[in-house]
Design an enzyme around this catalytic site. Sequence first.
Site, mmCIF file in Angstrom:
data_model
loop_
_atom_site.group_PDB
_atom_site.id
_atom_site.type_symbol
_atom_site.label_atom_id
_atom_site.label_comp_id
_atom_site.label_asym_id
_atom_site.label_seq_id
_atom_site.Cartn_x
_atom_site.Cartn_y
_atom_site.Cartn_z
ATOM 1 C CG HIS A 79 -1.868 -1.131 1.267
ATOM 2 N ND1 HIS A 79 -2.686 -1.389 2.351
ATOM 3 C CD2 HIS A 79 -2.136 -2.123 0.355
ATOM 4 C CE1 HIS A 79 -3.412 -2.467 2.117
ATOM 5 N NE2 HIS A 79 -3.090 -2.936 0.916
ATOM 6 C CG HIS A 261 -7.454 -3.219 -1.926
ATOM 7 N ND1 HIS A 261 -6.922 -2.153 -1.225
ATOM 8 C CD2 HIS A 261 -6.723 -4.299 -1.566
ATOM 9 C CE1 HIS A 261 -5.941 -2.571 -0.465
ATOM 10 N NE2 HIS A 261 -5.792 -3.884 -0.651
ATOM 11 C CG ASP A 265 -3.184 -5.315 -2.995
ATOM 12 O OD1 ASP A 265 -2.797 -4.379 -2.266
ATOM 13 O OD2 ASP A 265 -3.994 -6.184 -2.606
ATOM 14 C CG HIS A 288 -0.151 -9.711 -2.031
ATOM 15 N ND1 HIS A 288 0.046 -8.404 -2.427
ATOM 16 C CD2 HIS A 288 -1.143 -9.685 -1.096
ATOM 17 C CE1 HIS A 288 -0.786 -7.622 -1.751
ATOM 18 N NE2 HIS A 288 -1.515 -8.370 -0.949
ATOM 19 C CG HIS A 365 36.404 9.359 -43.416
ATOM 20 N ND1 HIS A 365 35.298 8.550 -43.450
ATOM 21 C CD2 HIS A 365 37.438 8.577 -42.999
ATOM 22 C CE1 HIS A 365 35.625 7.333 -43.045
ATOM 23 N NE2 HIS A 365 36.923 7.316 -42.769
#
Length: 462
Positions: A79, A261, A265, A288, A365
């Site tokens: 959080h 929510h 997460d 998770h 060159h």
Amino acid sequence: METKQHTIKEPVTVSGVGLHTGVVANMTFNPAPPNHGIKFQRVDLETQPIVDADVDYVVDLSRGTTIEHNGARVNTVEHTLAALVGLEIDNVLIQLDGPEPPIMDGSSAMFIEALERVGTEEQNALRNFFEVTESLFYRDNDRDVEIAALPLDDYRVTVMVDYNSPVLGSQHATLTNIKDFKKDIASSRTFCFLHELEMLHKNNLIKGGDLNNAIVVVDRVVKDEELDNLAALFNKPKVEVKKEGILNNVELRHRNEPARHKLLDVVGDLALAGRPIKAQILAARPGHAANVAFAKKLKKAMKDSRTAAPYYDPTVEPVMDINKITQILPHRYPFLLIDKIIHLDDHMVAGIKNVTMNEPFFTGHFPGNPVMPGVLQVEAMAQIGGILVLNTVPDPENYTPYFLGIDKCKFRRMVIPGDTIKFKCELTAPIKRGIAQMNGYAYVGNTLVCEAAMTARIVKNS
């Protein structure tokens, strides 16, 4: 999305009980310098060890994400990390005098409020985005979880959940602009089902849990006796089940608050990959464990991309323009061969050279078929590397970089007028006595045109 790194203007403290440990802690967010990243410090321990917010340090995923390093453990970091990502804060030192950030109301809203109270400050360093160029996929068949990251020049997250519950059912939530995190996602609280609550309590996982910091979803008939037991568990005179199936709680802040929510997460857990992300994140039934597994996949992709061309947007203000470069490097026309520095940290530098037909070396060159001399490509790379080495001293204008050696040099494609060369140099070992070893790469577009291992030294001007 912000292109420059940000920190906060001054320290700010929040206090409260930890959800799982039940320990009251004070958590202070402190400003940090560019390229510091997000770090936690356990100031209650003897040596006050620091724990980087790094997916490699995740040690526990029991209803939250716990990291541990240098003998220090920090529980339930997601959080806090989500609030920092939501405000696009890159650099902060978070000092804790306990094992877990305060749960507050179960969301990120109170962290957002505290951080906005002191305000953010732009820093003179570009954000080191990880831009997903090829789709990444993760699947956990046992949990029926799927997460994907698709190419996108932005950060968007979509989450779908399905709990087979008459109360929640299927829900989805979407964040299409990170600047909407504060108003759309941050206030969404953590939640669990009633049947999980008893298991969590028995396993000492919610010592700080309260009906004020979590949503308890009731999806079955509950007898009065069980309600009395729950009242005793939460030290309340009485609890009840409202008609919508939320235990003794206020109204949901959003109709799909649980899905929002879960999105919160995801944002917090993916911050552990270590860099701001440019991608479309799609997550079906995430948790998770899956979030962290996917963060590890992202971090591996970041490591694999280290030899890829640096990202360059010509409309973004550089870390150093030509005026700042000439204040540091002693080179001048016609031998100053870089135009911009677009990234600079303790380990890597990236810069730009625009090749035009007006270059003085094209006069002699191959004037009929102009090709940039390889030796000048290496010189430009060395000048970029010189800025990386000079970045290690506080007064770079008082030092001069010298090129000591080159090894494994390869030229893979001709560079011609009209090309924009993107150079990148990375340290391969710590700098000792002013001597640096680094690998250098040069790209036109995403094509590698030159590479070399180089050694440089800075010497103080007499």
